[in-house]
Scaffold this active site. Sequence first.
Site, PDB file in Angstrom:
ATOM      1  N   ASN A 166     -29.580 -21.126 -17.138  1.00 20.39           N
ATOM      2  CA  ASN A 166     -30.488 -22.273 -17.284  1.00 20.39           C
ATOM      3  C   ASN A 166     -30.739 -23.009 -15.964  1.00 20.39           C
ATOM      4  OD1 ASN A 166     -27.853 -23.253 -17.414  1.00 20.39           O
ATOM      5  ND2 ASN A 166     -28.411 -24.967 -18.722  1.00 20.39           N
ATOM      6  N   GLU A 265     -17.143 -25.270 -17.894  1.00 18.95           N
ATOM      7  CA  GLU A 265     -18.199 -26.204 -18.314  1.00 18.95           C
ATOM      8  C   GLU A 265     -18.965 -25.495 -19.409  1.00 18.95           C
ATOM      9  OE1 GLU A 265     -20.293 -27.609 -14.851  1.00 18.95           O
ATOM     10  OE2 GLU A 265     -18.526 -28.757 -14.319  1.00 18.95           O
ATOM     11  N   CYS A 299     -27.565 -28.054 -20.710  1.00 20.58           N
ATOM     12  CA  CYS A 299     -26.359 -28.307 -21.500  1.00 20.58           C
ATOM     13  C   CYS A 299     -26.279 -29.771 -21.895  1.00 20.58           C
ATOM     14  CB  CYS A 299     -25.129 -27.911 -20.706  1.00 20.58           C
ATOM     15  SG  CYS A 299     -25.082 -28.695 -19.083  1.00 20.58           S
ATOM     16  N   GLU A 477     -15.532 -30.847 -12.717  1.00 23.15           N
ATOM     17  CA  GLU A 477     -16.015 -30.457 -11.397  1.00 23.15           C
ATOM     18  C   GLU A 477     -16.734 -31.672 -10.823  1.00 23.15           C
ATOM     19  OE1 GLU A 477     -17.987 -26.602 -11.527  1.00 23.15           O
ATOM     20  OE2 GLU A 477     -16.239 -25.687 -12.461  1.00 23.15           O
TER      21      GLU A 477
HETATM   22  P1  NAD Z   1     -23.266 -17.288 -21.637  1.00 25.64           P
HETATM   23  O1  NAD Z   1     -21.913 -17.803 -21.994  1.00 25.64           O
HETATM   24  O2  NAD Z   1     -23.900 -16.308 -22.533  1.00 25.64           O
HETATM   25  O3  NAD Z   1     -23.230 -16.585 -20.203  1.00 25.64           O
HETATM   26  C1  NAD Z   1     -22.801 -17.270 -19.038  1.00 25.64           C
HETATM   27  C2  NAD Z   1     -22.296 -16.258 -18.027  1.00 25.64           C
HETATM   28  O4  NAD Z   1     -21.107 -15.645 -18.519  1.00 25.64           O
HETATM   29  C3  NAD Z   1     -23.273 -15.109 -17.738  1.00 25.64           C
HETATM   30  O5  NAD Z   1     -23.202 -14.820 -16.357  1.00 25.64           O
HETATM   31  C4  NAD Z   1     -22.702 -13.984 -18.568  1.00 25.64           C
HETATM   32  O6  NAD Z   1     -23.023 -12.706 -18.094  1.00 25.64           O
HETATM   33  C5  NAD Z   1     -21.208 -14.237 -18.445  1.00 25.64           C
HETATM   34  N1  NAD Z   1     -20.386 -13.680 -19.516  1.00 25.64           N
HETATM   35  C6  NAD Z   1     -20.710 -13.503 -20.822  1.00 25.64           C
HETATM   36  N2  NAD Z   1     -19.654 -12.991 -21.488  1.00 25.64           N
HETATM   37  C7  NAD Z   1     -18.644 -12.830 -20.594  1.00 25.64           C
HETATM   38  C8  NAD Z   1     -17.317 -12.321 -20.690  1.00 25.64           C
HETATM   39  N3  NAD Z   1     -16.804 -11.902 -21.845  1.00 25.64           N
HETATM   40  N4  NAD Z   1     -16.576 -12.298 -19.565  1.00 25.64           N
HETATM   41  C9  NAD Z   1     -17.067 -12.741 -18.397  1.00 25.64           C
HETATM   42  N5  NAD Z   1     -18.322 -13.218 -18.244  1.00 25.64           N
HETATM   43  C10 NAD Z   1     -19.105 -13.259 -19.337  1.00 25.64           C
HETATM   44  O7  NAD Z   1     -24.179 -18.569 -21.421  1.00 25.64           O
HETATM   45  P2  NAD Z   1     -25.753 -18.615 -21.154  1.00 25.64           P
HETATM   46  O8  NAD Z   1     -26.448 -18.203 -22.403  1.00 25.64           O
HETATM   47  O9  NAD Z   1     -26.045 -17.914 -19.880  1.00 25.64           O
HETATM   48  O10 NAD Z   1     -25.973 -20.179 -20.892  1.00 25.64           O
HETATM   49  C11 NAD Z   1     -26.184 -21.116 -21.891  1.00 25.64           C
HETATM   50  C12 NAD Z   1     -24.896 -21.837 -22.253  1.00 25.64           C
HETATM   51  O11 NAD Z   1     -24.341 -22.448 -21.102  1.00 25.64           O
HETATM   52  C13 NAD Z   1     -25.092 -22.962 -23.244  1.00 25.64           C
HETATM   53  O12 NAD Z   1     -24.053 -22.952 -24.181  1.00 25.64           O
HETATM   54  C14 NAD Z   1     -24.987 -24.214 -22.377  1.00 25.64           C
HETATM   55  O13 NAD Z   1     -24.607 -25.386 -23.055  1.00 25.64           O
HETATM   56  C15 NAD Z   1     -23.966 -23.791 -21.384  1.00 25.64           C
HETATM   57  N6  NAD Z   1     -24.052 -24.613 -20.176  1.00 25.64           N
HETATM   58  C16 NAD Z   1     -23.093 -25.547 -19.940  1.00 25.64           C
HETATM   59  C17 NAD Z   1     -23.169 -26.367 -18.811  1.00 25.64           C
HETATM   60  C18 NAD Z   1     -22.137 -27.416 -18.526  1.00 25.64           C
HETATM   61  O14 NAD Z   1     -22.133 -27.919 -17.413  1.00 25.64           O
HETATM   62  N7  NAD Z   1     -21.278 -27.774 -19.461  1.00 25.64           N
HETATM   63  C19 NAD Z   1     -24.234 -26.202 -17.924  1.00 25.64           C
HETATM   64  C20 NAD Z   1     -25.200 -25.233 -18.196  1.00 25.64           C
HETATM   65  C21 NAD Z   1     -25.088 -24.439 -19.327  1.00 25.64           C
END
Ligand code: NAD
Length: 496
Positions: A166, A265, A299, A477
């Site tokens: 995102n 996060e 998020c 962070e």
């Molecule tokens: P996601 O969890 O699907 O993927 C995030 C990253 O993790 C990607 O690079 C993905 O390839 C990797 N990943 C997935 N499974 C993994 C595993 N088993 N082992 C290691 N790496 C793995 O998230 P997304 O769909 O890319 O992003 C959206 C989510 O992120 C939403 O839930 C949003 O709320 C959250 N988000 C949180 C914050 C925050 O600061 N709290 C900020 C931005 C987004």
Amino acid sequence: MRSPTPAEQYPFAGQQLPCYVAGEFVSSGQTFPNANPVNGRVIATVTEADAALVDRAVQAARAALRGPWARLTLQERCALLRKVADRIEQRFEEFLAAEIADSGKMLAQAKSLDIPRGAANFRSYADLALARASECYEMATPDGRGALNYTVHKPVGVVAAIAPWNFPFLLLTWKVAPALVCGNTVVAKPSEETPSSAVLLAQVMQEVGIPPGVFNLVHGFGPASTGEALVSHPDVAAIAFTGETATGAAIMRSAAPTVKALSFELGGKNAALVFADADFEAAVAGTMRSVFSNCGQVCLCSERVYIERPIFERFVEALAARARALKIGGPYEGADLGPLISRAHRDKVLSYYRLAREEGGEIVCGGGVPQLGDERDAGAFIEPTIVRGLREEARCVREEIFGPVCHVAPFDSEEEAVRRANDTRYGLCAAVWTSNLQRAHRVARQMEVGITWVNDWYLRDLRTPFGGAKLSGIGREGGMHSLGFFSEPMNICVKL
Ligand code: NAD
């Protein structure tokens, strides 16, 4: 419909995006497609790092911990990070075009937020690291000579930095910059949906002379792919991850056998509380931003909006009128709302629009897919949507949807508003809209979240702690908190 000018063209059109390991770009092995969410077209292919390449990246990072990088002073590391920031700014247009092509983000947002913040992350962590003090305690000893304790901050080791799609560049650099300034080496994995700005970052690292192995980049998916290979690698010491809560849980399991440090996060289901005494216009405008920014894919977005009953109908009407007026379109069209990241994500968000109806909700506006009448209909556009009338137990009120949608509900007392806002397993952030100063402080403090905004939303000072309570994360962070996570503090006790 405006298309990108030549200067705004995607820099990797038709190319294969490489990984970057031990100072070299690597394009061997399997690939996967990179699609533009505006029209679904494949714009590049991406080299997927298998377990062997991930291992090479980690070994390169491990070796670099003992190489020239280890001999640099903090001042020298900071100077290099400032050069990274300068170079990002020199290549600003390329970063902008890459980020927009991958994500479909609005030009105005990427230009004012995503890319500038990427550069700012390197500068601000360089500033902070130079300002960090070391603890020192003098102590008495039985022989009267005394002793001096002081703390030195050492690197943790090889850091895995894993980012979502995102805010691809903003969030990756938010981890890479503090990790590097603290003397660690990094293996970065951007989301499979948004690989391009990370490749430009690797080029920048090479151009400014970051020693080989200090910054490595691997592309790929999560489970049973690059991500899992990285987070289960025994030589990775710490994982800084932003993404879904369920992914965080999976990463914890992979990391458990080798007891890695984790900074998470995660997701949110954030509430906005609008009191009747709020500045009405400011609250409507702020809530529009907090629900629909980045097509709801932040998020920090508010997916639950609680409004005090006397202004409920008027507020919902004003919100719906503005939501209906949002211009949907591509990044270069001066639109308000771009596409979601992918068709797959649109299917997920649409399934919640359907579920909202099945759960007894009323769709106030939106609820479907817009017809744009051209190639964009093959993209991932969706209507901004407001729902009302759901019970608090409804899945649409409890689960993170991550699209341009919110549920609006009235409340009758401050106590009820606080209780309902906190009635969630998530705890990332909250927005409180009121002109009553005492209420503002009272309510803000009661929110079970990492960040509460009063009379605004997503106003960020990079020195402040950032992160979530409950299922929204582990640790903080931002500012000294990041430096704390990426450092191993060591006490040295000297007998005087
Ligand atoms: P996601 O969890 O699907 O993927 C995030 C990253 O993790 C990607 O690079 C993905 O390839 C990797 N990943 C997935 N499974 C993994 C595993 N088993 N082992 C290691 N790496 C793995 O998230 P997304 O769909 O890319 O992003 C959206 C989510 O992120 C939403 O839930 C949003 O709320 C959250 N988000 C949180 C914050 C925050 O600061 N709290 C900020 C931005 C987004």
